[in-house]
Scaffold this motif. Structure first.
Motif, PDB file in Angstrom:
ATOM      1  N   CYS A 116      52.117  15.441 -63.966  1.00 50.78           N
ATOM      2  CA  CYS A 116      51.707  14.550 -62.894  1.00 50.78           C
ATOM      3  C   CYS A 116      52.506  14.909 -61.649  1.00 50.78           C
ATOM      4  O   CYS A 116      53.600  15.489 -61.731  1.00 50.78           O
ATOM      5  CB  CYS A 116      51.896  13.081 -63.256  1.00 50.78           C
ATOM      6  N   ALA A 117      51.922  14.596 -60.510  1.00 56.48           N
ATOM      7  CA  ALA A 117      52.550  14.917 -59.238  1.00 56.48           C
ATOM      8  C   ALA A 117      52.193  13.859 -58.213  1.00 56.48           C
ATOM      9  O   ALA A 117      51.133  13.228 -58.312  1.00 56.48           O
ATOM     10  CB  ALA A 117      52.099  16.291 -58.760  1.00 56.48           C
ATOM     11  N   GLY A 118      53.064  13.685 -57.235  1.00 57.85           N
ATOM     12  CA  GLY A 118      52.820  12.715 -56.184  1.00 57.85           C
ATOM     13  C   GLY A 118      52.905  13.336 -54.804  1.00 57.85           C
ATOM     14  O   GLY A 118      53.638  14.309 -54.596  1.00 57.85           O
ATOM     15  N   ARG A 119      52.118  12.800 -53.890  1.00 55.24           N
ATOM     16  CA  ARG A 119      52.208  13.250 -52.509  1.00 55.24           C
ATOM     17  C   ARG A 119      52.251  12.028 -51.590  1.00 55.24           C
ATOM     18  O   ARG A 119      51.794  10.943 -51.954  1.00 55.24           O
ATOM     19  CB  ARG A 119      51.066  14.180 -52.129  1.00 55.24           C
ATOM     20  N   LEU A 120      52.754  12.281 -50.381  1.00 52.22           N
ATOM     21  CA  LEU A 120      53.049  11.166 -49.492  1.00 52.22           C
ATOM     22  C   LEU A 120      51.960  10.886 -48.464  1.00 52.22           C
ATOM     23  O   LEU A 120      51.992   9.863 -47.791  1.00 52.22           O
ATOM     24  CB  LEU A 120      54.379  11.421 -48.776  1.00 52.22           C
ATOM     25  N   GLY A 121      50.999  11.807 -48.339  1.00 51.31           N
ATOM     26  CA  GLY A 121      49.944  11.603 -47.372  1.00 51.31           C
ATOM     27  C   GLY A 121      48.773  12.507 -47.658  1.00 51.31           C
ATOM     28  O   GLY A 121      48.865  13.438 -48.480  1.00 51.31           O
ATOM     29  N   TYR A 122      47.657  12.261 -46.968  1.00 51.63           N
ATOM     30  CA  TYR A 122      46.430  13.021 -47.206  1.00 51.63           C
ATOM     31  C   TYR A 122      46.635  14.514 -46.958  1.00 51.63           C
ATOM     32  O   TYR A 122      46.092  15.353 -47.673  1.00 51.63           O
ATOM     33  CB  TYR A 122      45.324  12.484 -46.311  1.00 51.63           C
ATOM     34  N   TYR A 123      47.417  14.846 -45.940  1.00 57.40           N
ATOM     35  CA  TYR A 123      47.620  16.254 -45.589  1.00 57.40           C
ATOM     36  C   TYR A 123      48.897  16.818 -46.199  1.00 57.40           C
ATOM     37  O   TYR A 123      49.284  17.949 -45.896  1.00 57.40           O
ATOM     38  CB  TYR A 123      47.650  16.409 -44.073  1.00 57.40           C
ATOM     39  N   SER A 124      49.535  16.051 -47.064  1.00 55.34           N
ATOM     40  CA  SER A 124      50.770  16.512 -47.692  1.00 55.34           C
ATOM     41  C   SER A 124      50.474  17.288 -48.957  1.00 55.34           C
ATOM     42  O   SER A 124      49.434  17.126 -49.581  1.00 55.34           O
ATOM     43  CB  SER A 124      51.653  15.310 -48.027  1.00 55.34           C
ATOM     44  N   HIS A 125      51.422  18.127 -49.315  1.00 54.56           N
ATOM     45  CA  HIS A 125      51.351  18.805 -50.602  1.00 54.56           C
ATOM     46  C   HIS A 125      51.827  17.852 -51.692  1.00 54.56           C
ATOM     47  O   HIS A 125      52.517  16.866 -51.415  1.00 54.56           O
ATOM     48  CB  HIS A 125      52.255  20.041 -50.596  1.00 54.56           C
TER      49      HIS A 125
END
Length: 120
Positions: free
Chosen positions: A97-106
């Motif tokens: 699983c992975a998380g990102r902080l925004g729509y354009y973030s990795h």
């Protein structure tokens, strides 16, 4: 400190089911994704989930997994789940699983992975 901890992997026979969990701490994410990597293959996107005010607002899946895999979340537990049904030997992989902080973030935050093995 941001942590993503997967659990729930294991050995299952073809046609069986598993539910993976990903418990997040230290950060609230814009969305979270599930990925997998089989031996000798590149990492593959499984699906993602996005939420607002504790309610799921969006999910998406790789076409080959639609109908078999379902991603859900429990906002109170800050945990995301991957329910996998009708498993096939080709689903054998380490699931992350992975998380990102925004729509354009990795996807910058990753768990350690959990092994799923499907026997024929």
């Amino acid at each position: 400190q941001v942590q993503l901890v997967e659990s729930g992997g294991g050995l299952v026979q073809a046609g069986g089911s598993l539910r993976l969990s990903c418990a997040a701490s230290g950060r609230t994410f814009y969305d979270m994704g599930w990925f997998r990597q089989a031996p000798g293959k590149e990492r593959e996107f499984v699906g993602q989930i996005r939420w607002s005010d504790g309610t799921t607002s969006y999910t998406s899946y790789t076409d080959s997994m639609k109908g078999r895999f379902t991603i859900s979340m429990d906002a109170a537990k800050n945990t995301v789940y991957l329910q996998m049904n009708s498993l096939k030997p080709e689903d054998t992989a380490v699931y992350y699983c992975a998380g990102r902080l925004g729509y354009y973030s990795h996807y910058a935050y990753w768990g350690q992975g959990t092994q799923v093995t499907v026997s024929s």
